[in-house]
Design an enzyme around this catalytic site. Structure first.
Site, mmCIF file in Angstrom:
data_model
loop_
_atom_site.group_PDB
_atom_site.id
_atom_site.type_symbol
_atom_site.label_atom_id
_atom_site.label_comp_id
_atom_site.label_asym_id
_atom_site.label_seq_id
_atom_site.Cartn_x
_atom_site.Cartn_y
_atom_site.Cartn_z
ATOM 1 N N SER A 95 38.601 39.976 40.794
ATOM 2 C CA SER A 95 39.637 40.003 39.762
ATOM 3 C C SER A 95 40.135 38.595 39.458
ATOM 4 C CB SER A 95 40.792 40.915 40.172
ATOM 5 O OG SER A 95 41.353 40.499 41.389
ATOM 6 N N GLU A 96 40.184 37.734 40.489
ATOM 7 C CA GLU A 96 40.465 36.314 40.257
ATOM 8 C C GLU A 96 39.676 35.437 41.218
ATOM 9 O OE1 GLU A 96 44.146 37.825 38.205
ATOM 10 O OE2 GLU A 96 43.359 38.228 40.192
ATOM 11 N N THR A 97 39.309 34.277 40.711
ATOM 12 C CA THR A 97 38.796 33.184 41.528
ATOM 13 C C THR A 97 39.716 32.002 41.309
ATOM 14 O OG1 THR A 97 36.505 33.950 41.449
ATOM 15 C CG2 THR A 97 36.858 31.621 41.898
#
Length: 271
Positions: free
Chosen positions: A46-48
């Site tokens: 969902s996020e990096t």
């Protein structure tokens, strides 16, 4: 060829394979926004988060990318990056992260816990479209609010058991609104160790559902704090992976989020 030290970290959990997984990339040289987005797409979380050391003690630039776009602020990825940096330097007790909005995010080590200082955001009433409620599978809500800083719609419902069983039609959900980043659904918790629960759906700007979302607590903590007349609360995100955190309202502008994280994988990304 560039080599980037890269980690996978599960945030807001005390055991692996739960909480919210994030990619953490430690940059020793600059890379472009397009490369960051491509890496975020490749890792698929969902996020990096991309971290670059700045001048000054324990100061770092921090940027967050979903597989679709840059996100200004992300709690679980901040926690993941903090876990990596604290793990690399056992003598480090605090970190200053500077995000793209030039916010100074102060992070502290507290044993196995990490305490993150975040801003408090307000919400204002906004009507939720019927099409959005239908796509979520919700027939009745207590309240509908909007936070402009995160561009997120908040919906409060009565029953946390209904919340945990929501199974949205994500194609219909995307078509039901054209100007938000995501919709957060929340309810009072019936669990003895928690005050409130939530789930966050964001097919407009990320994945279909974010397993555990620290950033939504920038407005969710004050929202429930006012209703429960509490400054310190325990939050449970009842997604499939589940996750939890402690939030505390420090003053009118500042709050803290306290949680744990687990490092699963360390490697090198070559681009």
């Amino acid at each position: 060829m560039k080599t980037i030290q890269t980690y996978i970290v599960d945030s807001f959990t005390d055991e692996p394979f739960k909480g919210n997984p994030a990619g953490v990339c430690l940059l020793n040289q600059e890379i472009g926004d397009e490369e960051m987005l491509l890496i975020a797409k490749e890792l698929g979380f969902s996020e990096t988060v991309f971290v670059t050391q700045l001048s000054g003690q324990n100061r770092f630039s921090i940027r967050f990318f979903s597989p679709k776009m840059e996100i200004p602020l992300c709690g679980h990825a901040t926690l993941a990056a903090s876990k990596v940096l604290f793990n690399k330097d056992s003598d480090m007790l605090n970190i200053h992260f500077v995000n793209i909005q030039n916010l100074d995010l102060v992070i502290q080590r507290d044993g196995e816990h990490i305490i993150m200082e975040f801003p408090i955001y307000e919400t204002e009433h906004q009507i939720a479209p019927n099409e959005l409620l239908e796509a979520l599978g919700i027939t009745e809500i207590n309240n509908s609010e909007y936070n402009k800083e995160t561009n997120i719609l908040l919906l409060e419902i009565d029953d946390c058991n209904v919340l945990s069983k929501l199974n949205p039609d994500f194609e219909k959900l995307k078509k039901s609104h054209d100007s938000i980043n995501g919709v957060l659904v929340t309810a009072l918790s019936e669990k003895p160790d928690y005050d409130f629960e939530s789930r966050y759906f964001w097919p407009w700007s990320g994945t279909n559902e974010d397993p555990v979302t620290g950033g939504t607590h920038t407005f969710l903590a004050k929202y429930w704090g006012q209703r429960l007349h509490k400054k310190k609360m325990n939050s449970f995100q009842c997604s499939e992976r589940t996750g939890f955190m402690e939030v505390e309202l420090i003053d009118e502008l500042k709050m803290t989020i306290k949680g744990k994280a687990q490092i699963l994988l360390k490697g090198e990304l070559e681009i």
